[in-house]
Design an enzyme around this catalytic site. Structure first.
Site, PDB file in Angstrom:
ATOM      1  N   HIS A 198       0.495  -0.723  -0.020  1.00  0.00           N
ATOM      2  CA  HIS A 198      -0.281   0.093  -0.003  1.00  0.00           C
ATOM      3  C   HIS A 198       0.952   1.025   0.131  1.00  0.00           C
ATOM      4  CE1 HIS A 198      -3.196  -2.662   0.530  1.00  0.00           C
ATOM      5  NE2 HIS A 198      -3.306  -2.445   0.211  1.00  0.00           N
ATOM      6  N   GLU A 444     -10.636 -11.056  -5.227  1.00  0.00           N
ATOM      7  CA  GLU A 444      -9.486 -11.227  -5.340  1.00  0.00           C
ATOM      8  C   GLU A 444      -9.412 -12.819  -3.922  1.00  0.00           C
ATOM      9  OE1 GLU A 444      -8.735  -7.389  -2.641  1.00  0.00           O
ATOM     10  OE2 GLU A 444     -10.701  -7.656  -1.263  1.00  0.00           O
ATOM     11  N   ASP A 468      -4.240  -9.248  -4.000  1.00  0.00           N
ATOM     12  CA  ASP A 468      -4.501  -9.531  -3.983  1.00  0.00           C
ATOM     13  C   ASP A 468      -4.774 -11.378  -3.950  1.00  0.00           C
ATOM     14  OD1 ASP A 468      -3.712  -9.226  -0.927  1.00  0.00           O
ATOM     15  OD2 ASP A 468      -5.792  -7.255  -1.278  1.00  0.00           O
ATOM     16  N   CYS A 525      -9.430  -3.902 -10.851  1.00  0.00           N
ATOM     17  CA  CYS A 525      -8.746  -2.699 -10.785  1.00  0.00           C
ATOM     18  C   CYS A 525      -7.603  -3.043  -9.523  1.00  0.00           C
ATOM     19  CB  CYS A 525      -9.858  -3.000  -9.921  1.00  0.00           C
ATOM     20  SG  CYS A 525      -9.803  -3.190  -8.065  1.00  0.00           S
TER      21      CYS A 525
HETATM   22  C1  PEP Z   1      -6.246  -5.984  -5.401  1.00  0.00           C
HETATM   23  O1  PEP Z   1      -5.968  -6.417  -3.984  1.00  0.00           O
HETATM   24  O2  PEP Z   1      -6.003  -5.901  -6.261  1.00  0.00           O
HETATM   25  C2  PEP Z   1      -7.305  -4.140  -5.280  1.00  0.00           C
HETATM   26  C3  PEP Z   1      -7.575  -3.713  -6.023  1.00  0.00           C
HETATM   27  O3  PEP Z   1      -7.211  -3.963  -3.597  1.00  0.00           O
HETATM   28  P1  PEP Z   1      -5.432  -3.484  -2.691  1.00  0.00           P
HETATM   29  O4  PEP Z   1      -4.450  -3.237  -3.159  1.00  0.00           O
HETATM   30  O5  PEP Z   1      -6.182  -2.279  -1.594  1.00  0.00           O
HETATM   31  O6  PEP Z   1      -6.078  -4.571  -1.702  1.00  0.00           O
HETATM   32 MG    MG Z   2      -7.350  -5.864  -2.203  1.00  0.00          MG
END
Ligand code: PEP
Ligand code: MG
Length: 602
Positions: A198, A444, A468, A525
């Protein structure tokens, strides 16, 4: 001069003084003092050494009584370092000889010890290395305590900066990076972390050059040393020589002078080259409400993922319903009435704001623990507060709500039931809200991908979270550089799961069409949809929506405008028949070179 290679996560060149943060966030600044202040620094040092040694003595006695002498001895070792006359004399000598501030002299001397220990560990084999590592940890801990004593235990290392710096750390929590901005932080580099951590995602969003996953380097650098960061190449250079410095100054100036390469595509349609062009809708991923404007600047059709947990940045308590409402309303107002905004409910836990109340601290496997929707379903007040704000804000535009980390249909049904309960509460209280809000789920977790046909019947859309999905499919932590070789978007296992999800979504689309219902949608995404390399594959697998960091949208559009769907489908078919991630990656690279012959593809 030292040269280190890590993972490039946010492009740009930065050159500047290093600010070294240890894991506790202690600031180590390089500072010299005027000659008349040297005695004062020696007195400050003495006081800090005495205070810290007394604390270690105290800890040793306490721990020995409670847990026995073996554990008490850990503190004895630290106490003896702090009381060691040689250590004291060496630090004093650096203050006197070089007019260093007490903090910088402490850091310099201890880091020299650490470096010698590490070198001897490497030279003398495993047994010595293990002992050296233990001593290194003790030294670093002693340094941290001394600095905390000298600095009066600062809490926020970046809030009192007078010059802008390059932040170097073992790792950074998202809340650390929240204070970063071009004014105070030119770039950052971490020893650990991967491209989808993140922290890395936020660096991209804030458009600060960043490199992660370099491995150990903090003992080779002190606060104030000049460093160069090349965020596009994943390079850190410590103490560069003049020629290197000049080369990077020039590269930096060149990059700054170059306009955004594909800016001219901003208002061009995102369509393939087919005789009947196929539109591929592009959306932006955002973490902060201010970034909604970046989506428009880069020509996005809407917000495909709003990571709402970033409302917790810099907060010690839960955001109120009004804070949620204000943030969502502001994004919707920026996007206008016709552009969709997908608001993802809180994805707290694991590496995101795991210290919020309601989370379990000290979980052994936080990524497999009480994370995300699991946490929200155990904290209904927290969840309902957000859902109320979402339904109220929905009046201001095309808001869609999405649940993260769904691993089975029961979880999804619980979330939907709760959403309905909140609607009834609002209705009963006479509070205005929008009842007809599209509901989606993230895919995910591999179990959700495998059950996509079942989940599809219960929602209006899917969004595939590849970040994920990859880590859970391949059992490879997305933040751990030691398994970065396994964490691979092109692994055939990942491709098969994405394929399964898209097929389930297409079947559901057909079913809804027959019944004249609103079409079912599927989006990607994760960071995968922001990489030009993977775009032909995703389009070929049947995806017609992609959501990425706004900065990436023009490049993605550029690739889409060179694609033909039939060719992309062939790419996907071939990739699905391959056995290894590296075969798929090199095949995709060759294909991209073919469709973008004038560009460097790496
Ligand atoms: C993902 O897991 O691809 C996602 C978009 O969520 P995050 O990266 O916030 O876990
Ligand atoms: Mg995620």
């Amino acid at each position: 001069m030292e040269y280190r290679q890590g993972t490039a996560v946010s492009p740009g060149i930065a050159i500047g003084p290093a600010l070294v943060l240890d894991t506790e966030g202690v600031l180590i600044s390089r500072r010299t003092v005027p000659p008349e202040q040297v005695d004062t620094e020696i007195v400050r040092l003495g006081r800090a050494l005495d205070e810290t040694a007394a604390a270690a003595r105290n800890d040793r006695e306490r721990i020995t009584v409670r847990l026995g002498p073996a554990l008490g001895n850990i503190y004895a070792a630290q106490q003896s370092m702090l009381e060691d006359r040689v250590v004291r004399m060496q630090i004093e000598a650096r203050i006197r000889a070089e007019n260093f501030s007490a903090e910088y002299a402490v850091s310099r001397v201890i880091r020299d010890f650490v470096k010698r220990l590490e070198d001897s560990g490497q030279r003398l084999g495993d047994h010595v290395a293990a002992e050296a590592r233990r001593r290194v940890t003790e030294f670093i801990d002693v340094e941290r305590q001394l600095l905390a004593a000298l600095l009066g235990h600062p809490t926020n290392p970046c809030s009192n900066l007078t010059e802008s710096v390059v932040v170097l750390a073992n790792d950074l929590m998202p809340s650390d990076t929240a204070d970063f901005g071009p004014r105070n932080v030119r770039a950052f580099v971490t020893e650990s972390g991967g491209p989808t951590s993140h922290t890395a995602i936020l660096a991209g969003a804030l458009e600060i050059p960043a490199v992660v996953g370099i491995g150990r380097f903090l003992s080779d650098v002190s606060g104030g040393d000049t460093v160069i960061v090349d965020g596009g190449e994943g390079v850190l250079i410590i103490d560069p020589d003049e020629a290197t410095l000049a080369r990077y100054e020039e590269k930096r100036a060149r990059l700054l002078a170059r306009p955004d390469r594909y800016e001219h595509l901003r208002d061009k349609p995102s369509v393939t080259r087919d005789d009947v062009p196929v539109p591929i809708r592009l959306f932006g991923n955002i973490e902060l409400s201010q970034e909604a404007a970046h989506c428009l600047d880069r020509g996005a059709e809407g917000v495909g993922l709003y990571r709402t947990e970033f409302l917790y940045l810099n907060k010690s308590s839960h955001p109120t319903e009004e804070e949620h409402y204000a943030a969502y309303s502001s994004v919707l107002t920026t996007l206008g009435p016709d552009r969709p905004v997908v608001i993802r409910t809180l994805d707290l836990g694991a590496d995101k704001f795991s210290s919020v109340s309601g989370a379990v601290s000290g979980e052994k496997n936080p990524f497999l623990g009480l994370r995300s929707v699991r946490l929200c379903l155990r904290n209904l007040d927290l969840f309902k507060t957000q859902l109320r704000a979402i339904l109220r804000a929905a009046q201001h535009g095309d808001l869609r709500v999405m649940f993260p980390m769904i691993s089975n249909i029961e979880e999804l049904r619980q979330c939907k039931t709760l959403l309905n309960e909140v609607k009834e509460d609002l209705e009963y209280a006479g509070i205005p809200f929008k009842r007809e809000v599209a509901v989606g789920t993230m895919i995910e977790v591999p179990s959700a991908a495998l059950m996509a046909d079942v989940l599809a019947r219960e929602v209006d859309f899917f969004s595939i979270g590849t970040n994920d999905l990859i880590q859970y499919t391949l059992a490879a932590d997305r933040n751990n550089e030691h398994v970065a070789n396994l964490y691979n978007p092109t692994d055939p296992a990942v491709l098969r799961l994405i394929h399964t999800v898209v097929q389930a979504a297409q079947k559901e689309q057909g079913r809804r069409q027959e019944h004249g219902r609103r079409p079912f949608e599927v989006n990607v995404c994760g960071e995968m949809s922001g990489e030009p390399l993977y775009i032909p594959l995703l389009v070929g697998l049947g995806l017609r929506q992609l959501s990425a960091t706004p900065r990436k949208i023009p490049e993605i559009k550029r690739v889409i405008r060179e694609l033909r769907v039939a060719e992309a489908e062939e790419v996907a078919r071939n990739a699905l028949s391959m056995e290894t991630a590296s075969q798929v990656s090199s095949y995709l690279r060759d294909h991209l070179r073919k469709i973008l012959p004038s560009e460097a593809v790496d």
